[in-house]
Design a protein around this motif. Structure first.
Motif, PDB file in Angstrom:
ATOM      1  N   VAL A  16      -3.378  -6.863  -2.252  1.00  0.00           N
ATOM      2  CA  VAL A  16      -4.226  -5.669  -2.149  1.00  0.00           C
ATOM      3  C   VAL A  16      -3.951  -4.896  -0.864  1.00  0.00           C
ATOM      4  CG1 VAL A  16      -6.070  -6.557  -3.611  1.00  0.00           C
ATOM      5  CG2 VAL A  16      -6.091  -7.094  -1.173  1.00  0.00           C
ATOM      6  N   ASP A  17      -3.327  -5.569   0.131  1.00  0.00           N
ATOM      7  CA  ASP A  17      -2.997  -4.842   1.366  1.00  0.00           C
ATOM      8  C   ASP A  17      -1.662  -4.131   1.270  1.00  0.00           C
ATOM      9  OD1 ASP A  17      -1.170  -6.888   1.469  1.00  0.00           O
ATOM     10  OD2 ASP A  17      -1.917  -7.796   3.330  1.00  0.00           O
ATOM     11  N   GLY A  18      -1.011  -4.231   0.095  1.00  0.00           N
ATOM     12  CA  GLY A  18       0.234  -3.506  -0.119  1.00  0.00           C
ATOM     13  C   GLY A  18       1.493  -4.309   0.132  1.00  0.00           C
ATOM     14  N   THR A  19       1.380  -5.515   0.663  1.00  0.00           N
ATOM     15  CA  THR A  19       2.556  -6.348   0.899  1.00  0.00           C
ATOM     16  C   THR A  19       2.950  -7.068  -0.388  1.00  0.00           C
ATOM     17  OG1 THR A  19       1.165  -8.203   1.614  1.00  0.00           O
ATOM     18  CG2 THR A  19       1.949  -6.676   3.318  1.00  0.00           C
ATOM     19  N   PRO A  20       4.235  -7.443  -0.521  1.00  0.00           N
ATOM     20  CA  PRO A  20       4.690  -8.092  -1.760  1.00  0.00           C
ATOM     21  C   PRO A  20       3.953  -9.410  -2.022  1.00  0.00           C
ATOM     22  CG  PRO A  20       6.562  -7.330  -0.463  1.00  0.00           C
ATOM     23  CD  PRO A  20       5.353  -7.173   0.412  1.00  0.00           C
ATOM     24  N   LEU A  21       3.667  -9.663  -3.291  1.00  0.00           N
ATOM     25  CA  LEU A  21       3.030 -10.912  -3.712  1.00  0.00           C
ATOM     26  C   LEU A  21       4.125 -11.874  -4.146  1.00  0.00           C
ATOM     27  CD1 LEU A  21       0.246 -12.333  -4.409  1.00  0.00           C
ATOM     28  CD2 LEU A  21       0.667 -11.583  -6.753  1.00  0.00           C
TER      29      LEU A  21
END
Length: 536
Positions: free
Chosen positions: A243-248
């Motif tokens: 949700v913070d925009g970093t890759p999962l």
């Protein structure tokens, strides 16, 4: 009772016998290879020209398999030789039918057919009912030994075994059909449930391959079920993000956690970033699918919903709180400064200084009061506590009143155009609030506009009221969100016009009207709304 040829050939238990026949579901059915082979065997063993296997109900004999009878399929029971075998419930033999007193008037014996020899063995059920016969017929007299009788009887028993086996197969087949029907009905019910769910449902196998997606899942993911089935849950084409925009990472995905730990995961939020456009946020609940026999995890099921609007709303709320805090802080700080100044200078205040500080305090209080009023109005609207109080009034009075109240800078000229002297039936105070919001926004956010136009047009079903400025305009990407509750067109200042526009739009819609905006960058904006027309 029926008598033919001088004999009673209807047994006492005939009704029960027919019921026994019916339970085999074989009467008057097409030929079947297994019975054809038995008849062929009988013909070969006894070297006769005619052999047949038949069944008899209350009215007729129906031939199931035959050799030498041609197209003959049905025989009236009154003319049936096999009726005697059924009646006797034992092997019946006529070595030379021409000299049998019982057959002296029989049409097959004394007619064109010329029957001379007949031997019939009964087909007996396990509970003793004779439902048919296995017969050999010849047009020449012949002798039939006890050994011949035994062989024919054994062949009849083989035929009956085949009939019982056929019934067993029919029952098993029907059970399978019933089971398949129940399974199909259950699958249809499950499919109906899945298709009517408000959440997307996806199922993966042990390798992470997606094997099922309901219609909602297809809609959320923007793919058909066939397209979805070409992917795993960790397929790179999903572009999964935190949700913070970093890759999962693959191992952080809720489905991976389920497969690895065997434990359910609840309300796990992630984002899917398409190649173009904004990400879609989904909230996932996932659970393992466990083989009840081995206890091994064979896959996983996930339900998910699109929470993009929820996250957007949360973000807007956070931004709104920042804006509102700043908006409230500014007049409070100013008011506090004025009061502190009054306190420090209370023993040495000139009248001019006193008037200036009091004026500043009043302005701060007005700003604070307006902000709090907007907050309270927005809350009442969202809670459904907003009520309308209709009266008849002239629009020109509202236009003039709102222009005086907002105290527009001298660099703005207000021009009234159109049919402003229209009597309307509405809540005057609330329509006045709408006009104040629109004119105030035009003055504040189109500071370079020297002219602000207020106009009214009479239409057949409604009145159109517009406020037009000639300022810098509104960026097209911001227009769709202007009337959202927590939207601000300009976050740099203490004002938050989105709240005022939200309130104005709600007021207009409660009157049965609609609110719109038109804007061209560099040329200005027009906010206009309609009210149902009710002339007095």
């Amino acid at each position: 009772m029926k008598s033919v040829f001088g004999f009673n050939i209807i047994p006492e238990n005939d009704a029960d016998r027919v019921k026994a026949l019916n339970r085999y579901h074989i009467f008057n059915t097409p030929s079947e290879p297994s019975f054809n082979k038995i008849v062929q065997l009988v013909k070969s063993i006894f070297k006769t020209s005619i052999a047949h296997l038949s069944f008899m109900d209350a009215e007729r004999e129906v031939i199931k398999a035959s050799i030498g009878l041609g197209d003959l399929i049905n025989v009236n029971r009154a003319e049936s030789m096999c009726a005697l075998t059924v009646f006797n419930s034992d092997i019946t033999v006529f070595e030379d039918a021409l000299y049998e007193p019982a057959l002296k008037d029989h049409p097959y014996v004394h007619g064109a057919f010329g029957l001379r020899f007949y031997a019939g063995a009964p087909l007996k059920t396990h509970d003793g009912y004779t439902i048919g016969t296995l017969c050999i017929v010849d047009k020449q007299p012949r002798q039939f030994s006890d050994n011949d009788r035994e062989i024919l009887q054994n062949l009849a028993e083989v035929a009956m075994d085949q009939i019982e086996l056929r019934l067993s197969t029919l029952r098993e087949t029907q059970k399978q059909i019933d089971t398949n029907d129940k399974l199909s009905a259950s699958e249809q019910r499950l499919q109906s449930i899945l298709d009517t769910m408000s959440e997307g449902v996806g199922i993966i196998n042990q390798e992470g391959q997606l094997v099922y997606a309901n219609s909602v899942a297809q809609h959320i993911l923007g793919l058909s079920e066939n397209e979805i089935k070409t992917r795993t849950f960790y397929d790179q084409r999903w572009h999964n993000l935190k949700v913070d925009g970093t890759p999962l990472h693959k191992d952080e995905h809720p489905m991976a956690i389920v497969l690895r730990t065997g434990k359910a995961v609840y309300d796990f939020e992630l984002a899917m970033q398409p190649d173009h456009g904004d990400p879609t946020y989904i909230s996932v609940n996932a659970a393992p699918i466990v083989d009840p026999h081995s206890g091994k995890i064979t896959g996983g099921v996930g339900t998910f919903m699109d929470v993009t609007n929820r996250r957007k709303l949360q973000k807007q709320k956070e931004e709104f709180m920042d804006i509102a805090s700043h908006g409230l802080k500014t007049p409070v700080t100013s008011l506090k400064a004025s009061l502190q100044m009054l306190d420090r200078m209370k023993d040495n205040l000139t009248l001019e200084r006193l008037n200036k500080l009091v004026s500043q305090s009043n302005k701060s209080l007005d700003k604070l009061s307006n902000l709090i009023g907007d907050l309270l109005d927005a809350n009442r609207l969202s809670q459904g506590h907003w009520q309308l109080h209709y009266t008849d009034f002239n629009l020109s009075e509202v236009f003039e009143e709102c222009c005086k109240q907002i105290q527009i800078s001298a660099k703005h000229d207000i021009i009234l155009k159109g049919e402003i002297n229209i009597i309307v039936h509405a809540d005057r105070q609330q329509i006045n609030q709408v006009m104040i919001n629109l004119v105030n926004n035009a003055a504040k956010y189109a500071a370079d506009s020297k002219v602000i136009e207020i106009s009214a047009e009479r239409h057949e079903q409604f009145i159109k009221i517009a406020v037009k400025d000639f300022g810098i305009g509104i960026p097209p990407e911001k227009i769709p969100d202007l009337f959202e509750r927590y939207f601000s067109a300009d976050h740099s200042g203490p004002q938050f016009p989105g709240l005022g526009l939200y309130i104005s739009k709600e007021i207009v819609e409660k009157h049965g009207g609609q609110m719109y905006v038109e804007s061209v960058l560099g040329m200005g904006s027009t906010f206009w709304f309609t009210l149902p027309f009710d002339a007095k």
